[in-house]
Scaffold this motif. Structure first.
Motif, PDB file in Angstrom:
ATOM      1  N   MET A  80       0.649  -1.857   0.188  1.00 53.44           N
ATOM      2  CA  MET A  80      -0.010  -0.014  -0.279  1.00 53.44           C
ATOM      3  C   MET A  80       1.133   1.510  -0.060  1.00 53.44           C
ATOM      4  O   MET A  80       0.935   2.232  -0.504  1.00 53.44           O
ATOM      5  N   SER A  81       1.676   1.106   0.842  1.00 51.24           N
ATOM      6  CA  SER A  81       2.869   2.647   0.790  1.00 51.24           C
ATOM      7  C   SER A  81       3.297   2.730  -0.828  1.00 51.24           C
ATOM      8  O   SER A  81       3.425   4.159  -1.152  1.00 51.24           O
ATOM      9  N   VAL A  82       3.322   1.325  -1.462  1.00 53.96           N
ATOM     10  CA  VAL A  82       4.736   1.830  -2.919  1.00 53.96           C
ATOM     11  C   VAL A  82       3.433   2.551  -3.444  1.00 53.96           C
ATOM     12  O   VAL A  82       3.851   3.249  -4.578  1.00 53.96           O
ATOM     13  N   GLY A  83       2.072   1.296  -3.353  1.00 51.83           N
ATOM     14  CA  GLY A  83       1.250   1.453  -4.670  1.00 51.83           C
ATOM     15  C   GLY A  83       0.624   2.360  -4.745  1.00 51.83           C
ATOM     16  O   GLY A  83       0.096   2.944  -5.643  1.00 51.83           O
ATOM     17  N   THR A  84       0.280   2.535  -3.468  1.00 49.09           N
ATOM     18  CA  THR A  84      -0.527   4.184  -3.198  1.00 49.09           C
ATOM     19  C   THR A  84       0.330   5.462  -3.951  1.00 49.09           C
ATOM     20  O   THR A  84      -0.593   6.759  -4.735  1.00 49.09           O
ATOM     21  N   GLN A  85       1.525   5.425  -3.884  1.00 52.50           N
ATOM     22  CA  GLN A  85       2.411   6.758  -4.188  1.00 52.50           C
ATOM     23  C   GLN A  85       2.326   6.304  -6.162  1.00 52.50           C
ATOM     24  O   GLN A  85       2.673   7.144  -6.571  1.00 52.50           O
ATOM     25  N   GLN A  86       2.729   5.155  -6.568  1.00 53.35           N
ATOM     26  CA  GLN A  86       2.823   4.975  -7.954  1.00 53.35           C
ATOM     27  C   GLN A  86       1.912   5.250  -8.405  1.00 53.35           C
ATOM     28  O   GLN A  86       1.357   6.017  -9.699  1.00 53.35           O
ATOM     29  N   ALA A  87       0.080   4.701  -7.985  1.00 51.63           N
ATOM     30  CA  ALA A  87      -0.941   4.964  -8.712  1.00 51.63           C
ATOM     31  C   ALA A  87      -1.343   6.629  -8.747  1.00 51.63           C
ATOM     32  O   ALA A  87      -2.020   6.941  -9.632  1.00 51.63           O
ATOM     33  N   ALA A  88      -0.577   7.606  -7.054  1.00 57.37           N
ATOM     34  CA  ALA A  88      -1.096   8.544  -7.425  1.00 57.37           C
ATOM     35  C   ALA A  88      -0.204   9.282  -7.926  1.00 57.37           C
ATOM     36  O   ALA A  88      -0.790  10.687  -8.896  1.00 57.37           O
TER      37      ALA A  88
END
Length: 440
Positions: A80-88
């Protein structure tokens, strides 16, 4: 008196206004463009630092204790920490375009800085709430994603043509340098007492380059090319004269060239419709661009950048050695990126480098898999297998930074004709990023 005041204002890039011009400047003619490059490349540094810092932070017991999640949840928290940043960041790349086109490069860069810094504040505030932390990651992602779309354009439009390629390469170099610094910051704070400051300090340090990027725009002029495209020719002349530290004939010649280029582009895209992108030659180019960006992410280099400490911890065990190896990994990235810029970038064709890089990286990954499969580093008492695997990882990232790291962007841009270059690159890059986020 007027000439004295003019010289005073032009002698410092921090005090000079974008409209100030002088035939004789007290500063080197190139100082201002390099200053602008430094300010803008803070955005690349931010993206790299934000990419690299999270992997180390997630390994700290202090972070685990403050956010109070179970060991079984570690994988989900990391994702979540990585995926949320990538998606944003993916969303930010597209969301920033209407702002960029309407309000200009300068204000858009300042807005990206503000958004990013707001996200950092949410990341470091200790509310013991993972949703708040994730919200900070999302907002940071929007900021760095937006800046990654605006800054290369801004820098290209303001750079003299004879050093445009070199300054453009600095963006990739500063991204890599940001990753390097983040690794060593993580390594340094590992020796701090396991309090909240241990994870807040590395995350909070992002505010420094974020603020430099935002406030640095107050010392810069707007893109002359954007001003001309909006009909502000006089403002474009002033901005161009400021960044060149001159108002001589060269500025007029460059301004005329910009005006002619914009007119040529208007003729080239006259009558353009999005349906043209679906015609086979153009659709083929978009698929190629999407494929090359997807392949870039499929090399695993991004995963290594985010989760380097976790990878090395699996090989050598937990402690400080994993962060040290990650720091060395960052040094290897910067050195190989610098080598590419100096010795390789424009001396070989794109396709041979991409093919050679893919082949070499494949060999490294296959050998790594064989070594780990035959001799599990976690149970093998010797040091040969972990050392060999680490060496292969380093060789793999060297090959990446000499090929698939920097080359997809110029390759994707060069395969499109002028008429559809901007929407074509955007669609290709967007499709590649979407597939990467959707199927990590």
């Amino acid at each position: 008196m007027e000439s004295h005041e003019l010289l005073d204002s032009s002698s410092s890039p921090l005090l000079a206004s974008p409209s100030s011009t002088a035939k004789i400047s007290l500063i080197p003619a190139r100082f201002r463009i390099y200053w602008l490059a430094v300010v803008l490349c803070c955005g690349a540094f931010l993206f790299g630092y934000d990419t690299g810092i999270i992997g180390g932070v997630l390994t700290f017991d202090s972070f685990h204790d403050d956010f109070r999640y179970q060991k079984a949840e570690e994988t989900n928290v990391s994702s979540m920490s990585v995926g949320t940043q990538q998606a944003a960041a993916f969303v930010g790349c597209f969301a920033v375009w209407p702002v960029n086109n309407r309000y200009g490069r300068r204000l858009t860069t300042m807005l990206c800085s503000l958004v990013f810094c707001a996200g950092v504040v949410l990341e470091v505030v200790n509310l013991h709430s993972l949703p708040v932390f994730y919200a900070g990651r999302i907002i940071c992602g929007l900021g760095v994603g937006g800046s990654s779309s605006v800054i290369p354009i801004f820098l290209s439009e303001m750079s003299p043509k004879e050093i445009r390629g070199r300054l453009g390469s600095y963006y990739q170099l500063m991204f890599t340098f940001g990753i390097l610094i983040s690794y060593w910051v993580d390594y340094g704070v590992k020796f701090m007492p396991p309090t909240s400051l241990q994870w807040q300090v590395p995350l909070g340090l992002q505010l420094i380059p974020g603020a430099v990027m935002g406030f640095g725009m107050l010392t810069s002029g707007e893109s002359a090319r954007w001003l001309v495209s909006k009909g502000y020719s006089e403002k474009a002349r002033s901005s161009l004269a400021w960044v060149r530290a001159s108002d001589v004939e060269d500025v007029e010649d460059e301004l005329s060239s910009i005006q002619q280029g914009i007119e040529d582009e208007k003729h080239a895209v006259a009558g353009f419709t999005l349906w043209e992108l679906l015609e086979w030659p153009n659709a083929h180019r978009i698929l190629l661009a999407a494929g090359i960006f997807l392949a870039q992410q499929s090399t695993g280099a991004t995963a290594l950048a985010y989760f380097g400490p976790q990878f090395f911890s699996l090989l050598v065990g937990p402690g400080t050695i994993d962060l040290l190896l990650t720091g060395i990994f960052g040094l290897v990235k910067v050195a190989s990126c610098g080598f590419f810029i100096i010795f390789i970038s424009d001396r070989f064709g794109r396709k041979p480098l991409l093919l050679a890089g893919a082949a070499f990286m494949s060999i490294c990954m296959i050998l790594s898999s064989i070594l780990v499969k035959i001799h599990d580093p976690g149970r093998d008492s010797g040091n040969v297998v972990p050392a060999a695997t680490i060496a292969l990882i380093y060789l793999n990232i060297i090959a990446f930074n000499l090929s698939w790291g920097p080359l997809p962007w110029p390759y994707a841009s060069e395969i499109f004709p002028t008429r559809i270059r901007e929407p074509g690159v955007a669609c290709g890059h967007g499709m590649g990023d979407f597939l990467t986020v959707r199927y990590p």
